[in-house]
Each structure stands twice: as C-alpha cells, then as structure tokens.
Scaffold this motif. Sequence first.
Motif, PDB file in Angstrom:
ATOM      1  N   TYR A  41       0.888  -1.264   0.069  1.00 41.05           N
ATOM      2  CA  TYR A  41       0.052   0.021  -0.090  1.00 41.05           C
ATOM      3  C   TYR A  41       0.850   1.281   0.074  1.00 41.05           C
ATOM      4  CZ  TYR A  41      -4.276  -2.805   0.902  1.00 41.05           C
ATOM      5  OH  TYR A  41      -5.272  -3.559   0.701  1.00 41.05           O
ATOM      6  N   ALA A  42       2.052   1.279   0.622  1.00 49.54           N
ATOM      7  CA  ALA A  42       2.869   2.349   0.657  1.00 49.54           C
ATOM      8  C   ALA A  42       3.439   2.548  -0.644  1.00 49.54           C
ATOM      9  CB  ALA A  42       3.990   2.189   1.604  1.00 49.54           C
ATOM     10  N   THR A  43       3.960   1.550  -1.445  1.00 55.17           N
ATOM     11  CA  THR A  43       4.323   1.791  -2.663  1.00 55.17           C
ATOM     12  C   THR A  43       3.178   2.171  -3.707  1.00 55.17           C
ATOM     13  OG1 THR A  43       5.578  -0.046  -2.546  1.00 55.17           O
ATOM     14  CG2 THR A  43       5.538   0.366  -4.536  1.00 55.17           C
ATOM     15  N   ALA A  44       2.057   1.833  -3.488  1.00 48.47           N
ATOM     16  CA  ALA A  44       0.948   2.318  -4.405  1.00 48.47           C
ATOM     17  C   ALA A  44       0.390   3.757  -3.991  1.00 48.47           C
ATOM     18  CB  ALA A  44      -0.485   1.393  -4.251  1.00 48.47           C
ATOM     19  N   ILE A  45       0.569   4.088  -2.803  1.00 47.18           N
ATOM     20  CA  ILE A  45       0.188   5.494  -2.423  1.00 47.18           C
ATOM     21  C   ILE A  45       1.168   6.443  -2.934  1.00 47.18           C
ATOM     22  CG2 ILE A  45      -0.519   7.247  -0.623  1.00 47.18           C
ATOM     23  CD1 ILE A  45      -1.656   4.731   0.821  1.00 47.18           C
ATOM     24  N   SER A  46       2.522   5.961  -2.758  1.00 48.55           N
ATOM     25  CA  SER A  46       3.628   6.938  -3.022  1.00 48.55           C
ATOM     26  C   SER A  46       3.691   7.070  -4.466  1.00 48.55           C
ATOM     27  CB  SER A  46       4.708   6.387  -2.422  1.00 48.55           C
ATOM     28  OG  SER A  46       5.122   5.291  -2.861  1.00 48.55           O
ATOM     29  N   HIS A  47       3.313   5.866  -5.272  1.00 50.96           N
ATOM     30  CA  HIS A  47       3.448   6.112  -6.569  1.00 50.96           C
ATOM     31  C   HIS A  47       2.401   7.135  -7.178  1.00 50.96           C
ATOM     32  CE1 HIS A  47       2.842   5.020 -10.953  1.00 50.96           C
ATOM     33  NE2 HIS A  47       4.094   4.446 -10.893  1.00 50.96           N
ATOM     34  N   MET A  73      -8.303  17.849 -11.805  1.00 51.23           N
ATOM     35  CA  MET A  73      -7.595  16.900 -12.742  1.00 51.23           C
ATOM     36  C   MET A  73      -6.266  16.199 -12.102  1.00 51.23           C
ATOM     37  SD  MET A  73      -7.970  19.077 -16.411  1.00 51.23           S
ATOM     38  CE  MET A  73      -7.184  17.844 -17.416  1.00 51.23           C
ATOM     39  N   THR A  74      -5.402  17.127 -11.573  1.00 55.94           N
ATOM     40  CA  THR A  74      -4.255  16.504 -10.658  1.00 55.94           C
ATOM     41  C   THR A  74      -4.798  15.700  -9.878  1.00 55.94           C
ATOM     42  OG1 THR A  74      -3.080  18.422 -11.066  1.00 55.94           O
ATOM     43  CG2 THR A  74      -2.307  17.095  -9.138  1.00 55.94           C
ATOM     44  N   ALA A  75      -5.725  15.978  -9.005  1.00 58.31           N
ATOM     45  CA  ALA A  75      -6.097  14.961  -8.059  1.00 58.31           C
ATOM     46  C   ALA A  75      -6.754  13.726  -8.472  1.00 58.31           C
ATOM     47  CB  ALA A  75      -7.230  15.415  -6.990  1.00 58.31           C
ATOM     48  N   THR A  76      -7.619  13.651  -9.567  1.00 58.50           N
ATOM     49  CA  THR A  76      -7.969  12.607 -10.383  1.00 58.50           C
ATOM     50  C   THR A  76      -6.893  11.475 -10.800  1.00 58.50           C
ATOM     51  OG1 THR A  76      -9.690  13.949 -11.010  1.00 58.50           O
ATOM     52  CG2 THR A  76      -9.342  11.816 -12.356  1.00 58.50           C
ATOM     53  N   VAL A  77      -5.843  12.223 -11.286  1.00 58.64           N
ATOM     54  CA  VAL A  77      -4.812  11.324 -11.780  1.00 58.64           C
ATOM     55  C   VAL A  77      -4.233  10.706 -10.641  1.00 58.64           C
ATOM     56  CG1 VAL A  77      -2.569  11.444 -12.853  1.00 58.64           C
ATOM     57  CG2 VAL A  77      -4.175  12.661 -14.061  1.00 58.64           C
ATOM     58  N   GLY A  78      -3.602  11.378  -9.687  1.00 58.89           N
ATOM     59  CA  GLY A  78      -3.153  10.871  -8.610  1.00 58.89           C
ATOM     60  C   GLY A  78      -3.948   9.564  -7.888  1.00 58.89           C
ATOM     61  N   ILE A 130      -6.627   7.906  -9.089  1.00 63.59           N
ATOM     62  CA  ILE A 130      -6.684   6.628  -9.992  1.00 63.59           C
ATOM     63  C   ILE A 130      -5.621   5.713  -9.810  1.00 63.59           C
ATOM     64  CG2 ILE A 130      -7.118   5.969 -12.364  1.00 63.59           C
ATOM     65  CD1 ILE A 130      -8.950   8.367 -12.878  1.00 63.59           C
ATOM     66  N   ASP A 131      -4.427   6.364  -9.984  1.00 62.82           N
ATOM     67  CA  ASP A 131      -3.247   5.494  -9.968  1.00 62.82           C
ATOM     68  C   ASP A 131      -2.871   4.669  -8.722  1.00 62.82           C
ATOM     69  OD1 ASP A 131      -0.451   5.171 -11.515  1.00 62.82           O
ATOM     70  OD2 ASP A 131       0.155   5.605  -9.351  1.00 62.82           O
ATOM     71  N   ALA A 132      -3.020   5.583  -7.549  1.00 61.75           N
ATOM     72  CA  ALA A 132      -2.884   4.873  -6.142  1.00 61.75           C
ATOM     73  C   ALA A 132      -4.145   3.853  -5.823  1.00 61.75           C
ATOM     74  CB  ALA A 132      -2.920   6.116  -5.025  1.00 61.75           C
ATOM     75  N   LEU A 133      -5.182   4.277  -6.365  1.00 61.01           N
ATOM     76  CA  LEU A 133      -6.353   3.162  -6.114  1.00 61.01           C
ATOM     77  C   LEU A 133      -6.072   1.969  -6.763  1.00 61.01           C
ATOM     78  CD1 LEU A 133      -9.548   5.388  -5.955  1.00 61.01           C
ATOM     79  CD2 LEU A 133      -8.540   4.170  -4.122  1.00 61.01           C
TER      80      LEU A 133
END
Length: 204
Positions: free
Chosen positions: A40-46, A151-156, A158-161
């Motif tokens: 999860y740490a890897t996912a969120i930080s990515h 848009m920035t929040a959407t990108v980050g 979706i990637d983390a989720l």
Amino acid sequence: MELHLWLSFVVICVMGALSPGPSLAIVIKNTLAGGTPQGYATAISHGLGVALYAAITATGIAVIIVQSPLIFSIIQYTGAVFLLYLGIKSLLSKKVNQVFSDEGEQEKVRVNGWRDGFLIAFLNPKLAIFFLALFSQFLTSDASYEQKIIMTATVGSIDALWYCLVTFTLSRGNIINKLRANSHVVDKVTGSFLILLAARVVIS
C-alpha cells in the motif's frame, strides 16, 4: 469541467494506470517481500509521484522538462540507474523466509515502499510528455485553478487506487502465500524485467 469531459478524462487515466510496466512489478515485489503495508505504501507514494507530474504539467513546468534535453536526460538516466539498482537487488535476493510468528504473520523482508513507489514515478520524465498531451485536450489557457486541482487529484487518485487494488488482491486468500513460496522465481523475473527496462532507457 463538465461531467462528460471529466468522465472521458477518467477513462484515459484508468487505461494509463492499467498498462503494465515497472510500477506494477515494484508493487507486486514490495507486497510479496514487505507485506501488504509496504504494498500500500508503494501504491500511494506512486500515486503521489504521478500527481506531482500532473501538477507540474498543469502549472506549465513540464514544458521546461520536455524542452530541455539536459533536464530530461538527467531525470531519465537517474531513473534507469534506479531501475537497475532494484533489478540487481531482486536478482540477488534470497527466498523469502517462510517462518511464521505466533500471530501467523510471515516475517517480512525490509523494503521501502514509500521511496520505491515515488521514485519509480518521479524518475520517469515520459510522464511529463504524456500529461502534456493529455492535459492539452482538456485544459484551456483560461482554465481555473480548481479545474487543474481536480484533474491533478483525479490522476493521482486513480493511479494509487489501482495499485492499492493490486495489493489488496494479492493479499487475499492463498494468493500471496503461493507467490511467496515461489518468491525466488518472482524476484528473478522481476529483476530481469527491471534490468531490461533500464537497458532500454539507456539505448533508446
């Protein structure tokens, strides 16, 4: 931003997140080696790293990175070195210890998910090119800060989720135990893949 435009933006971001690459390999590797917390740490930080590129694109800084061969090359080759480091580390890793504690938890190999996830994203300057192309289709010159933030929040997000979902899926049932039982094979495959990606960056 109108709802239908935002939904179109979401679809593109989802497809981008789903594309396999070094990020997926690192999330899987860190989940197996360090457990679900590190996954999860890897996912969120990515996701944070991806959001950072989205933010600098929205503010115009990404243009400087793309138009400056020196800056672009420095980030790109630093990323290649990091991929090489992770790849060699995977190839040299030993089989995950299968000893369980009293609570039934498997002993975890030390990994740094927060560092790995963020750097895999941040040291990929091609994200700047991707977001410049993507944002140009949705942002106008007079776009508000609220729209850029959305848009920035959407990108980050979706990637983390997506990578959190990968971690969650791996941790269900016996999937993670079966993979850990063959962790030496997973490490060798992951390591070889990361080294090949690093070589591709250097020779491209």
